[in-house]
Scaffold this active site. Structure first.
Site, mmCIF file in Angstrom:
data_model
loop_
_atom_site.group_PDB
_atom_site.id
_atom_site.type_symbol
_atom_site.label_atom_id
_atom_site.label_comp_id
_atom_site.label_asym_id
_atom_site.label_seq_id
_atom_site.Cartn_x
_atom_site.Cartn_y
_atom_site.Cartn_z
ATOM 1 N N ASN A 262 0.818 -1.230 0.000
ATOM 2 C CA ASN A 262 0.000 0.000 0.000
ATOM 3 C C ASN A 262 0.845 1.271 0.000
ATOM 4 O O ASN A 262 0.469 2.275 0.603
ATOM 5 C CB ASN A 262 -0.947 0.005 1.202
ATOM 6 N N ARG B 240 -4.076 -13.919 -0.547
ATOM 7 C CA ARG B 240 -5.233 -14.127 0.320
ATOM 8 C C ARG B 240 -6.221 -15.075 -0.347
ATOM 9 O O ARG B 240 -6.091 -15.372 -1.538
ATOM 10 C CB ARG B 240 -5.891 -12.775 0.643
#
Length: 366
Positions: A99, A233
């Protein structure tokens, strides 16, 4: 006299307007996200007392290893307990490139240093630059976190442009960007940056997915040992990436005098994007009777092309996932939470396709 009066009034109004704008900028920065404050404020703001206060937070929160945590509002005042947390956890795992972390803080420090020349900013910058060097795999890739966490974050990470952001940062250092000129980066650091960048390019070429002998695009993350596409994920399964692959190709296009391998990589990626565009539909929102907004796909023959974020490695078709990790064929089939809490479509490949003809012409000319 009348002309002199008018000129005086214009000057007063101009000064008042600039002052008001500066005050507004100062007041507004607290309502922004850190990613915006760190790099996208007006240049003069980084020379304000507010920026100096923020810089103290950035210095305090830097990990001993040189990087920073992600998603932290470093531009907000720290409470005493927050200060204690950052001091106590300096040696704990948590530094990352995810991020925009670490790269955002380094860019911020470079901006405030150009105004204040505080040696602490330069020392923190150099420490962060060294974090980039030590966290790179020998094969040229970068993990999402370093030190390693022992999970998918150890993979070579293109997801959310983590590795590309790092390499663009190094590219600017090598390109003598004005952004870093005040830091007077020494030759040893520049040599390390060049070596790291070149190794990163080789990693990009090695991880590009090849189908029937033809280079295509990349997965959002690749195994750090085998280079194979890898899962992250539960809803981020190994795939052809319709999102992250764009900025990888654009980074390759920045290289002057590209090798034949780089040219082939870009050509292959562009060909894949052309073949996998989704036309005749658009992403929009509907509101149900309870006032809840929901992302849906509707037909629209005039819509600009879209690309899915993930394409199945076997079928080549777009897929969508809930947190159960089961691939589904449409956005409507996954859970409300994942359908509306994740970016499943993108139009960013259009940017690549628009720049490609000029790049191709330049490469042919050279």
């Amino acid at each position: 006299m009348k002309n002199i009066y008018l000129i005086s009034m214009i000057m007063v109004l101009t000064i008042t307007s600039v002052s008001a704008k500066n005050r507004q900028t100062t007041q507004d920065y607290l309502s922004l996200k850190w990613k915006q404050v760190s790099t996208k404020m007006p240049a003069e703001w980084y020379g304000t007392e507010d920026a100096k206060l923020v810089a103290e937070n950035v210095l305090l929160s830097q990990k001993e290893i040189g990087g920073w945590e992600k998603n932290k509002p470093y531009h907000h005042a720290f409470s005493e307990s927050e200060k204690a947390h950052y001091i106590q956890d300096k040696s704990e795992i948590g530094a990352t490139f995810d991020n925009g972390a670490t790269i955002s803080e380094l860019r911020f420090l470079a901006k405030v240093y150009s105004h204040f020349r505080d040696d602490r900013y330069k020392q923190a910058f150099e420490k962060g630059l060294n974090y980039i060097f030590i966290s790179q795999y020998e094969n040229g890739g970068w993990p999402q976190f370093y030190p390693y966490k022992g999970d998918y974050a150890d993979h070579i990470t293109y997801n959310d442009d983590a590795m590309v952001n790092t390499m663009k940062f190094l590219f600017q250092i090598l390109d003598d960007s004005k952004e870093f000129s005040s830091l007077q980066i020494n030759k040893n650091q520049q040599d390390k940056a060049k070596k790291a960048f070149d190794k990163g390019i080789q990693c990009i070429l090695k991880t590009q997915i090849v189908v029937n002998g033809q280079p295509t695009v990349w997965c959002a993350q690749h195994d750090e040992k085998t280079f194979a596409p890898a899962n992250a994920r539960a809803y981020e399964l190994a795939s052809f990436s319709g999102g992250e692959s764009v900025n990888i190709a654009l980074l390759l296009m920045k290289i002057d005098m590209p090798s034949k391998e780089i040219i082939a990589a870009v050509n292959g990626a562009v060909k894949w994007f052309e073949a996998n565009k989704i036309e005749g539909v658009k992403l929009t929102q509907e509101t149900d009777k309870n006032g809840k907004k929901n992302q849906i796909i509707v037909k629209d023959k005039n819509a600009s092309p879209l690309w899915a974020r993930f394409y199945d490695l076997e079928t080549g078709k777009p897929y969508f996932c809930s947190r159960d990790g089961i691939k589904r064929n449409s956005l409507a089939e996954i859970s409300y939470e994942r359908r509306n809490g994740y970016g499943w479509y993108t139009d960013t490949p259009e940017k690549l396709l628009k720049k490609y003809p000029e790049w191709r012409k330049k490469v042919n000319a050279k």
